[in-house]
Design an enzyme around this catalytic site. Structure first.
Site, PDB file in Angstrom:
ATOM      1  N   ASP A   8       0.787  -1.255   0.000  1.00 24.70           N
ATOM      2  CA  ASP A   8       0.000   0.000   0.000  1.00 24.70           C
ATOM      3  C   ASP A   8       0.815   1.299   0.000  1.00 24.70           C
ATOM      4  OD1 ASP A   8      -1.836  -2.011   0.276  1.00 24.70           O
ATOM      5  OD2 ASP A   8      -2.846  -1.194   2.031  1.00 24.70           O
ATOM      6  N   LYS A  86      -6.886  -5.220  -3.165  1.00 20.80           N
ATOM      7  CA  LYS A  86      -7.638  -5.709  -1.997  1.00 20.80           C
ATOM      8  C   LYS A  86      -8.614  -4.655  -1.491  1.00 20.80           C
ATOM      9  CE  LYS A  86      -3.915  -4.277   1.048  1.00 20.80           C
ATOM     10  NZ  LYS A  86      -4.713  -3.248   1.746  1.00 20.80           N
ATOM     11  N   CYS A 127      -2.278  -2.837   7.583  1.00 20.20           N
ATOM     12  CA  CYS A 127      -2.152  -3.761   6.455  1.00 20.20           C
ATOM     13  C   CYS A 127      -0.829  -4.514   6.440  1.00 20.20           C
ATOM     14  CB  CYS A 127      -2.384  -3.008   5.146  1.00 20.20           C
ATOM     15  SG  CYS A 127      -4.119  -2.521   4.977  1.00 20.20           S
TER      16      CYS A 127
END
Ligand code: VGL
Ligand code: ZN
Length: 183
Positions: A8, A86, A127
């Protein structure tokens, strides 16, 4: 076979973004330098629909098709061999890269003979943590690259607790310096 996972590194998690991690962009040169040491680099992206229920607990971020969902422009995307999308469903938080909906990450790693995963990116306490714990739980030798991650630290001690949780799940800590030295 070793692989580098970049979690990310997107505009919305970097300074100026909708869910910015303080100094989140500072890890990018470290991540870019590490890429040279891996024949396989994979990267996850949060990719939420605009009406995601995830936004009941978080400010809207990484909405599909927006600039906030793009990789930060400093990231060397040329080396990314596989992208993992995701949080793509309305009811789908998608904290872990193993929840990617465009491919089955566990299968992908098996197919590519990956048995060691080096985890970098944002955010340590969400995450990154979820991805590293999933990897370790699936039997992959998993390393958290401690100077190539940054956390949100919404509550004091969150990052420290996240690192402890990862360690308890079998995740090992390593520095980018050690990786560059040994490989
Ligand atoms: C993340 C909160 C919400 C992350 C994603 O990438 O760590 N955190 N969505
Ligand atoms: Zn999200």
């Amino acid at each position: 076979m070793k692989a580098l996972l970049v979690v990310d590194v997107q505009n919305d998690f970097c300074p100026g973004g909708a869910l910015a991690v303080a100094d989140g962009d500072k890890i990018i040169p470290v991540v870019n330098r590490l890429m040279d040491k891996f024949s396989l680099v994979i990267a996850s992206r949060d990719d939420h629909p605009g009406d995601s229920r995830h936004f009941e607990i978080w400010p809207a971020h990484c909405v599909h098709g927006t600039k906030g969902a793009d990789y930060h422009s400093d990231l060397n995307t040329a080396r990314i061999g596989q992208e993992l999308l995701k949080g793509t469903g309305r009811g789908d938080d998608g904290y872990s890269a193993f929840e990617a909906t465009n491919i089955d990450l566990e299968e992908y790693l098996k197919d590519h003979g990956v048995d060691e995963l080096y985890v970098t990116g944002l955010a340590t306490d969400y995450c990154v943590k979820a991805s590293a714990i999933d990897a370790a739980t699936k039997g992959i030798k998993t390393f958290l690259v401690e100077d190539a991650v940054k956390g949100v630290e919404a509550g004091q001690g969150d990052i420290k607790r996240a690192i402890q949780e990862m360690k308890n799940s079998g995740v090992r800590l390593i520095s980018s310096y050690e990786i560059r030295k040994i490989s």
